[in-house]
Design a protein around this motif. Structure first.
Motif, PDB file in Angstrom:
ATOM      1  N   VAL A   1       2.047 -21.584 -21.988  1.00  0.00           N
ATOM      2  CA  VAL A   1       3.455 -21.313 -21.711  1.00  0.00           C
ATOM      3  C   VAL A   1       3.555 -20.264 -20.610  1.00  0.00           C
ATOM      4  O   VAL A   1       3.152 -19.112 -20.798  1.00  0.00           O
ATOM      5  CB  VAL A   1       4.192 -20.815 -22.973  1.00  0.00           C
ATOM      6  N   ASP A   2       4.072 -20.665 -19.451  1.00  0.00           N
ATOM      7  CA  ASP A   2       4.239 -19.756 -18.318  1.00  0.00           C
ATOM      8  C   ASP A   2       5.303 -20.344 -17.407  1.00  0.00           C
ATOM      9  O   ASP A   2       5.296 -21.556 -17.161  1.00  0.00           O
ATOM     10  CB  ASP A   2       2.918 -19.581 -17.559  1.00  0.00           C
TER      11      ASP A   2
ATOM     12  N   MET B   1       0.656 -20.633 -11.910  1.00  0.00           N
ATOM     13  CA  MET B   1      -0.066 -19.888 -12.944  1.00  0.00           C
ATOM     14  C   MET B   1      -0.454 -20.815 -14.089  1.00  0.00           C
ATOM     15  O   MET B   1      -1.562 -20.720 -14.630  1.00  0.00           O
ATOM     16  CB  MET B   1       0.785 -18.733 -13.454  1.00  0.00           C
ATOM     17  N   ARG B   2       0.455 -21.710 -14.478  1.00  0.00           N
ATOM     18  CA  ARG B   2       0.141 -22.658 -15.562  1.00  0.00           C
ATOM     19  C   ARG B   2      -1.038 -23.531 -15.179  1.00  0.00           C
ATOM     20  O   ARG B   2      -1.969 -23.723 -15.963  1.00  0.00           O
ATOM     21  CB  ARG B   2       1.349 -23.560 -15.872  1.00  0.00           C
ATOM     22  N   ARG B   3      -0.980 -24.064 -13.947  1.00  0.00           N
ATOM     23  CA  ARG B   3      -2.058 -24.963 -13.516  1.00  0.00           C
ATOM     24  C   ARG B   3      -3.379 -24.205 -13.403  1.00  0.00           C
ATOM     25  O   ARG B   3      -4.444 -24.715 -13.770  1.00  0.00           O
ATOM     26  CB  ARG B   3      -1.701 -25.606 -12.180  1.00  0.00           C
TER      27      ARG B   3
ATOM     28  N   VAL C   1      -1.624 -28.748 -22.923  1.00  0.00           N
ATOM     29  CA  VAL C   1      -0.211 -29.095 -22.759  1.00  0.00           C
ATOM     30  C   VAL C   1       0.492 -27.905 -22.125  1.00  0.00           C
ATOM     31  O   VAL C   1       0.259 -26.762 -22.534  1.00  0.00           O
ATOM     32  CB  VAL C   1       0.438 -29.423 -24.128  1.00  0.00           C
ATOM     33  N   GLU C   2       1.339 -28.164 -21.134  1.00  0.00           N
ATOM     34  CA  GLU C   2       2.019 -27.075 -20.424  1.00  0.00           C
ATOM     35  C   GLU C   2       3.500 -27.026 -20.777  1.00  0.00           C
ATOM     36  O   GLU C   2       4.133 -28.067 -21.012  1.00  0.00           O
ATOM     37  CB  GLU C   2       1.868 -27.247 -18.912  1.00  0.00           C
TER      38      GLU C   2
ATOM     39  N   VAL D   1       0.379 -17.682 -24.201  1.00  0.00           N
ATOM     40  CA  VAL D   1       1.760 -17.389 -23.804  1.00  0.00           C
ATOM     41  C   VAL D   1       1.807 -16.188 -22.868  1.00  0.00           C
ATOM     42  O   VAL D   1       1.216 -15.142 -23.168  1.00  0.00           O
ATOM     43  CB  VAL D   1       2.621 -17.107 -25.052  1.00  0.00           C
ATOM     44  N   THR D   2       2.493 -16.331 -21.745  1.00  0.00           N
ATOM     45  CA  THR D   2       2.680 -15.192 -20.851  1.00  0.00           C
ATOM     46  C   THR D   2       3.753 -14.263 -21.424  1.00  0.00           C
ATOM     47  O   THR D   2       4.627 -14.697 -22.181  1.00  0.00           O
ATOM     48  CB  THR D   2       3.081 -15.661 -19.446  1.00  0.00           C
ATOM     49  N   VAL D   3       3.695 -12.976 -21.084  1.00  0.00           N
ATOM     50  CA  VAL D   3       4.612 -12.000 -21.670  1.00  0.00           C
ATOM     51  C   VAL D   3       6.009 -12.107 -21.075  1.00  0.00           C
ATOM     52  O   VAL D   3       7.010 -12.171 -21.792  1.00  0.00           O
ATOM     53  CB  VAL D   3       4.065 -10.572 -21.493  1.00  0.00           C
TER      54      VAL D   3
END
Length: 232
Positions: A6-7, A12-14, A30-31, A52-54
């Motif tokens: 989760v971003d 950044m996700r990739r 899964v994104e 998970v990103t903050v």
């Protein structure tokens, strides 16, 4: 293994997905670009773990962590952030995070965090996050407001923590001394104190204890047969 990332930033996700696949080759990644999508994914097919990103624009990662733990208490969540601020780390620990990594973590360290989270082996924190917590504790002069991670009871000094992190990464006494601008004699003195506080007898035991407590990365084979304090 199904892992949710989760971003809100696509790059950044990739990038994180690539690192996850490098660390856990058989992972089904899964994104999700925001908290709402992440919760929809969770309700559709619950993953084995979430990264998970903050900071996110709609619902930040810490609020998402709380929402996830309230509905899927058994799914481990690892925060991945650029923020090493003690407040973020303490709140994440309080809300049941399984790990807190900085975005410059190596694939190896990420793989260890995922393995520890899946096995229930405790919170694995980036060394800088650990240092931030200790520094905040020392400044405040009172006990932390979150459940204390297992390493706090050993009362290692800041310098001893630095030595232990480098030891856990397989560095010799000489290399540790060079990294910390210390003499080898001083490093040996710190190791003696670390062994005493951790209740271990040699470098290998100290390195393995460090991994269990969330310090550093899986140790590489140590050079030479001498595993005593004096070993270089």
């Amino acid at each position: 293994m199904r892992i949710l990332i989760v971003d809100d930033h696509a790059l950044m996700r990739r990038g994180m997905a690539h690192v996850v696949k490098e660390a856990v080759p058989d992972a089904d990644v899964v994104e999700a670009e925001n908290a709402a999508v992440a919760l929809d994914v969770m309700r559709g097919s619950t993953p084995d773990l979430a990264l998970v990103t903050v900071r996110m624009p709609d619902l930040d990662g810490l609020d998402l962590l709380r929402a996830m733990k309230s509905e899927w208490a058994d799914v481990p969540v690892i925060m991945v952030s650029t923020y090493e601020n003690a407040w973020y780390v303490k709140r994440a620990l309080l809300d049941g995070v399984a790990g807190y990594l900085l975005k410059d973590a190596t694939p190896q360290f990420l793989g260890q965090a995922i393995a520890a989270a899946i096995s229930g082996g405790g919170n694995l924190l980036s060394p800088r996050a650990i240092t931030t917590l200790f520094d905040d504790l020392e400044k405040s002069g009172h006990a932390p407001e979150v459940p204390a991670p297992r390493w706090t009871r050993y009362r290692l000094s800041a310098r001893e923590r630095q030595v232990l992190v480098l030891l856990s990464d397989g560095l010799s006494n000489r290399e540790i001394a060079k990294n910390l601008f210390l003499s080898e004699t001083t490093v040996k003195d710190h190791l003696m104190a670390i062994y005493r506080k951790l209740g271990v007898a040699n470098r290998t035991q100290a390195a393995m204890m460090a991994i269990q407590l969330g310090f550093g990365a899986e140790p590489r084979p140590l050079p030479g047969p001498d595993l005593s304090v004096g070993g270089a």
